[in-house]
Motif scaffolding. Structure first.
Motif, PDB file in Angstrom:
ATOM      1  N   GLY C  99       0.806  -1.215   0.000  1.00 24.60           N
ATOM      2  CA  GLY C  99       0.000   0.000   0.000  1.00 24.60           C
ATOM      3  C   GLY C  99       0.834   1.257   0.000  1.00 24.60           C
ATOM      4  N   THR C 100       2.144   1.097  -0.147  1.00 24.37           N
ATOM      5  CA  THR C 100       3.021   2.271  -0.132  1.00 24.37           C
ATOM      6  C   THR C 100       3.434   2.640  -1.548  1.00 24.37           C
ATOM      7  OG1 THR C 100       4.773   0.692   0.329  1.00 24.37           O
ATOM      8  CG2 THR C 100       3.983   1.988   2.176  1.00 24.37           C
ATOM      9  N   GLY C 101       4.260   3.670  -1.640  1.00 28.17           N
ATOM     10  CA  GLY C 101       4.711   4.137  -2.946  1.00 28.17           C
ATOM     11  C   GLY C 101       3.925   5.350  -3.379  1.00 28.17           C
ATOM     12  N   GLY C 102       4.627   6.325  -3.940  1.00 28.66           N
ATOM     13  CA  GLY C 102       3.943   7.476  -4.529  1.00 28.66           C
ATOM     14  C   GLY C 102       3.545   8.567  -3.565  1.00 28.66           C
ATOM     15  N   HIS C 103       3.877   8.440  -2.267  1.00 27.57           N
ATOM     16  CA  HIS C 103       3.573   9.536  -1.336  1.00 27.57           C
ATOM     17  C   HIS C 103       4.595  10.652  -1.535  1.00 27.57           C
ATOM     18  CE1 HIS C 103       1.924   6.040   1.003  1.00 27.57           C
ATOM     19  NE2 HIS C 103       0.935   6.889   1.186  1.00 27.57           N
ATOM     20  N   ILE C 104       4.125  11.890  -1.548  1.00 26.32           N
ATOM     21  CA  ILE C 104       5.043  13.023  -1.671  1.00 26.32           C
ATOM     22  C   ILE C 104       4.782  14.010  -0.540  1.00 26.32           C
ATOM     23  CG2 ILE C 104       5.306  12.821  -4.167  1.00 26.32           C
ATOM     24  CD1 ILE C 104       3.372  15.208  -4.443  1.00 26.32           C
ATOM     25  N   GLN C 108       6.038  12.976   5.207  1.00 24.28           N
ATOM     26  CA  GLN C 108       6.341  11.546   5.173  1.00 24.28           C
ATOM     27  C   GLN C 108       6.345  11.024   3.742  1.00 24.28           C
ATOM     28  OE1 GLN C 108       3.773   9.265   7.810  1.00 24.28           O
ATOM     29  NE2 GLN C 108       4.803   7.357   7.275  1.00 24.28           N
ATOM     30  N   PRO C 109       7.277  11.522   2.926  1.00 23.11           N
ATOM     31  CA  PRO C 109       7.276  11.076   1.527  1.00 23.11           C
ATOM     32  C   PRO C 109       7.898   9.690   1.380  1.00 23.11           C
ATOM     33  CG  PRO C 109       9.111  12.572   1.923  1.00 23.11           C
ATOM     34  CD  PRO C 109       8.359  12.467   3.230  1.00 23.11           C
ATOM     35  N   ASP C 110       7.562   9.015   0.294  1.00 23.39           N
ATOM     36  CA  ASP C 110       8.257   7.782  -0.064  1.00 23.39           C
ATOM     37  C   ASP C 110       9.504   8.145  -0.851  1.00 23.39           C
ATOM     38  OD1 ASP C 110       5.133   6.151  -0.654  1.00 23.39           O
ATOM     39  OD2 ASP C 110       6.608   5.668   0.904  1.00 23.39           O
ATOM     40  N   PRO C 111      10.556   7.320  -0.756  1.00 20.47           N
ATOM     41  CA  PRO C 111      11.653   7.508  -1.703  1.00 20.47           C
ATOM     42  C   PRO C 111      11.078   7.321  -3.106  1.00 20.47           C
ATOM     43  CG  PRO C 111      12.181   5.823  -0.064  1.00 20.47           C
ATOM     44  CD  PRO C 111      10.765   6.196   0.146  1.00 20.47           C
ATOM     45  N   ALA C 112      11.642   8.023  -4.082  1.00 26.46           N
ATOM     46  CA  ALA C 112      11.067   8.032  -5.426  1.00 26.46           C
ATOM     47  C   ALA C 112      10.979   6.639  -6.030  1.00 26.46           C
ATOM     48  CB  ALA C 112      11.875   8.957  -6.333  1.00 26.46           C
ATOM     49  N   ASP C 113      11.888   5.746  -5.621  1.00 25.18           N
ATOM     50  CA  ASP C 113      11.894   4.415  -6.222  1.00 25.18           C
ATOM     51  C   ASP C 113      11.105   3.389  -5.404  1.00 25.18           C
ATOM     52  OD1 ASP C 113      15.269   3.489  -5.051  1.00 25.18           O
ATOM     53  OD2 ASP C 113      13.492   4.285  -4.044  1.00 25.18           O
ATOM     54  N   ARG C 114      10.347   3.859  -4.424  1.00 25.44           N
ATOM     55  CA  ARG C 114       9.556   2.936  -3.605  1.00 25.44           C
ATOM     56  C   ARG C 114       8.499   2.269  -4.481  1.00 25.44           C
ATOM     57  NH1 ARG C 114       8.404   2.640   2.225  1.00 25.44           N
ATOM     58  NH2 ARG C 114       7.482   0.593   2.389  1.00 25.44           N
ATOM     59  N   LYS C 115       8.440   0.938  -4.408  1.00 25.31           N
ATOM     60  CA  LYS C 115       7.527   0.199  -5.279  1.00 25.31           C
ATOM     61  C   LYS C 115       6.069   0.543  -4.977  1.00 25.31           C
ATOM     62  CE  LYS C 115       6.618  -4.431  -7.007  1.00 25.31           C
ATOM     63  NZ  LYS C 115       6.673  -3.981  -8.402  1.00 25.31           N
ATOM     64  N   LYS C 116       5.308   0.731  -6.038  1.00 29.58           N
ATOM     65  CA  LYS C 116       3.886   0.991  -5.882  1.00 29.58           C
ATOM     66  C   LYS C 116       3.145  -0.333  -6.000  1.00 29.58           C
ATOM     67  CE  LYS C 116       4.002   5.575  -8.013  1.00 29.58           C
ATOM     68  NZ  LYS C 116       5.195   5.729  -8.890  1.00 29.58           N
ATOM     69  N   GLY C 117       2.231  -0.576  -5.118  1.00 31.21           N
ATOM     70  CA  GLY C 117       1.435  -1.790  -5.208  1.00 31.21           C
ATOM     71  C   GLY C 117       0.009  -1.444  -5.592  1.00 31.21           C
ATOM     72  N   GLY C 118      -0.795  -2.478  -5.738  1.00 30.03           N
ATOM     73  CA  GLY C 118      -2.200  -2.247  -6.035  1.00 30.03           C
ATOM     74  C   GLY C 118      -2.998  -1.964  -4.780  1.00 30.03           C
ATOM     75  N   ASN C 119      -2.426  -2.363  -3.624  1.00 30.82           N
ATOM     76  CA  ASN C 119      -3.112  -2.188  -2.348  1.00 30.82           C
ATOM     77  C   ASN C 119      -4.537  -2.731  -2.408  1.00 30.82           C
ATOM     78  OD1 ASN C 119      -3.155  -1.429   0.327  1.00 30.82           O
ATOM     79  ND2 ASN C 119      -3.619   0.724  -0.068  1.00 30.82           N
ATOM     80  N   CYS C 120      -4.693  -3.867  -3.058  1.00 30.60           N
ATOM     81  CA  CYS C 120      -6.031  -4.420  -3.279  1.00 30.60           C
ATOM     82  C   CYS C 120      -6.751  -4.707  -1.963  1.00 30.60           C
ATOM     83  CB  CYS C 120      -5.935  -5.687  -4.110  1.00 30.60           C
ATOM     84  SG  CYS C 120      -4.797  -5.540  -5.511  1.00 30.60           S
ATOM     85  N   TYR C 121      -5.974  -5.163  -0.967  1.00 26.21           N
ATOM     86  CA  TYR C 121      -6.603  -5.517   0.314  1.00 26.21           C
ATOM     87  C   TYR C 121      -7.164  -4.317   1.051  1.00 26.21           C
ATOM     88  CZ  TYR C 121      -5.270 -10.438   0.307  1.00 26.21           C
ATOM     89  OH  TYR C 121      -5.157 -11.770   0.013  1.00 26.21           O
ATOM     90  N   ALA C 122      -6.791  -3.109   0.648  1.00 27.55           N
ATOM     91  CA  ALA C 122      -7.375  -1.925   1.286  1.00 27.55           C
ATOM     92  C   ALA C 122      -8.898  -1.939   1.108  1.00 27.55           C
ATOM     93  CB  ALA C 122      -6.785  -0.657   0.679  1.00 27.55           C
TER      94      ALA C 122
END
Lengths: 103, 263, 204
Positions: C99-104, C108-122
């Motif tokens: 559920g992480t990735g893409g926060h700016i 509390q930003p993510d590092p730019a290369d943090r993997k983005k998931g689908g976070n389907c379970y959300a």
């Protein structure tokens, strides 16, 4: 000298209930800051509660206890108007003592 | 002695299995009840009161002449009536924004100093908002929508609530416009439903156990917006204030419970 | 009462003039995110046509608008280069939990290369063993058993994840492929997590 605690004590039919809210970060020493460095361990190691010079609770704590700990317990005895005194000491030697009157 | 400590500190661990909605909610409700007398937000409240009454800043004055909407120095009931319009700034302001007005104009703080690390646990703003909010405990939310700018803020806030953007097409409404929804196991208030809105707005600011910090409503909203993958809004900006105008309006009549406890 | 009667003309004016109201919102949004770069503004704050329409209609677009959205969103769909729409369910399972990735932002930003998931379970229940699942979307437990994994089911599932609004205009579900949040290959892996009979989604 640590941050102030909130201490409340209440007597009910011969038993006194004491509720203490302590202000302390309780760092385990295993957390990392934003830079990735370990935050040094800083946690309460000793808690002691006295009533009329007698120790009614003595505790040895470790890093598993959460930040801003809340402690509640009862002891036999105590009467309205008497003093309950709480002291904590942490692993760096900092300490804090606060008192409350039994209601 | 260890037994007494262990029993008392069973509070530190959520009781009950975290399987399924019902037992998770019950466990957390139980935990909250046990901590009623021990909400660490009280520590922030004490510190906030100290900050309010201590002379500080380049002008070395207290905040006791700060007008939070009910007149200079009136703290009792002010939070339940914010945000609102202020003639001296000609703006609709929430509690943080108003505190910054007072800290800069009364105490002489530079804006950068007053807002430095405002989002870090234990910040001055966190303490002051906790103190002010606690003084509205027992009062119903009653925010005015009379002045033209209050009316506009309400419309803008409602529109913002439904405004979709970003790589995930999220609006606030995406998660907060239906009853009985949750993300993972976190229950979500429905702000289209006044009863749900009241349940939510009356327990913020709240001590967040995961952060070991009190989060104000503005802090909570700014984090929601971060999760929506938007850029970070500025503290005290008009969009955030307008959104609070909308949320408080949806929750009107709800009785402030004092700072809550959240995960 | 006096101030209410003063406010009323403005309220009526705002209501009567939807354009002015929309302007007030956009002007406010524009000045409330001063820290955003032009790129961030463009990709995260500015609305595309679909977002603007769905916001305006509060996600209940009238029939003609709905039809236009469905048609335009169908056009956006892109497929993996090798043409395989059913990927690796194990990879899809991992994606479903991220559920992480893409926060700016500063806080509390993510590092730019943090993997983005689908976070389907959300939002969805999927594998039974994962209890921490949301309910913003329908349950997908056993979906592969229900739909099978024939070419039509696979294709529909792929398209749905790539751009949910090709089927449900103004759906709450993010348009994962269209925004580039997930790559075509990752979407194929998610399809496998849903439809592969070996996936925990379809096993008891």
């Amino acid at each position: 000298m640590g941050s102030p605690m909130k201490v409340r004590a209440r007597n009910d039919g011969g038993t006194t209930e004491v509720k203490i809210l302590m202000s302390h970060p309780m760092e385990t020493g295993r957390r990392k800051n934003e830079k990735g460095d370990l935050i040094p361990a800083l946690f309460i190691q000793q808690v002691s509660v006295q009533h009329q010079g007698k120790v009614v609770l003595s505790a040895q704590w470790g890093p598993a206890i959460s930040a801003n700990p809340f402690l509640s317990f009862k002891f036999r005895g105590g009467a309205k108007g008497e003093t309950v005194k709480v002291t904590w000491v942490d692993n760096k030697g900092d300490s804090r003592t606060d008192e409350a009157l039994i209601a | 002695m260890r037994r007494i400590v262990a029993a008392a500190l069973g509070l530190g661990v959520a009781c009950g299995a975290l399987g399924g909605d019902q037992s998770a909610s019950e466990a957390i409700a139980q935990y909250r009840q046990m901590l009623e007398d021990g909400n660490p937000a009280e520590l922030m409240e004490l510190r906030g009161e100290e900050l309010w009454t201590t002379p500080r800043g380049p002008r070395n004055v207290t905040l006791e002449q700060c007008d939070l909407g009910l007149g200079p120095g009136v703290v009792e009931g002010a939070y339940a009536r914010l945000p609102r319009y202020f003639a001296d700034t000609d703006r609709v302001q929430d509690v943080e924004s108003r505190l910054l007005t007072c800290m800069t104009t009364l105490q002489g703080f530079a804006y950068e100093d007053a807002t430095r690390a405002w989002y870090k646990a234990g910040s001055d703003l966190e303490a002051l908002v906790t103190f002010i909010a606690t003084r509205s405990k027992g009062q119903p939310i009653d925010t005015p929508v009379k002045h033209a700018k209050e009316v506009e803020a309400l419309a803008v806030g409602a529109d913002f609530f439904y405004r979709r953007s970003g790589p995930l097409d999220f609006a606030c409404a995406t998660c907060h416009s239906q009853d009985d929804r949750r993300i993972r196991l976190q229950e979500l208030p429905n702000f289209e439903n006044p009863a749900s809105a009241r349940t939510s707005m009356t327990v913020w600011p709240a001590y967040r156990v995961s952060q070991s910090a009190v989060w104000t409503m503005e802090r909570r909203l700014i984090d929601c917006i971060r999760q929506m993958r938007y850029p970070e809004p500025e503290l005290g900006s008009d969009a955030i204030i307008a959104l609070q105008v909308y949320l408080q309006h949806q929750a009107r009549g709800g009785v402030m419970q004092g700072p809550g406890i959240k995960r | 009462m006096k101030s209410l009667s003063r406010a009323l003309p403005l309220l009526l004016c705002l209501l009567a003039n939807g354009v002015a109201a929309a302007d007030a919102l956009e002007v406010t949004v524009r000045r409330s995110f001063p820290g955003a770069s032009d790129e961030e503004r463009r990709t995260r704050l500015d609305q595309d046509e679909v977002q603007a329409l769905c916001s305006k209609h509060r996600n209940r677009p009238p029939a003609d608008v709905a039809a236009r959205i469905v048609e335009s969103q169908l056009q956006t769909i892109r497929y993996p280069e090798d043409g395989k729409l059913l990927g690796d369910w194990r990879a899809g399972e991992k994606l479903a939990s991220i559920g992480t990735g893409g926060h700016i932002g500063r806080i509390q930003p993510d590092p730019a290369d943090r993997k983005k998931g689908g976070n389907c379970y959300a939002c969805h229940t999927l594998a039974k063993k994962e209890v921490a699942a949301g309910n913003l979307g329908p349950s997908l437990t056993g979906i592969g058993t229900v739909r099978g994994n024939g070419p039509e089911a696979v294709r529909y599932t792929y398209q749905k994840i790539f751009n949910a609004q090709a089927f449900f205009p103004c759906s709450s579900m993010p348009r994962f492929g269209h925004s580039g949040w997930l790559t075509p290959q990752e979407i194929a892996d998610a399809v496998a997590f849903l439809l592969d009979p070996e996936s925990p989604v379809n096993k008891d």
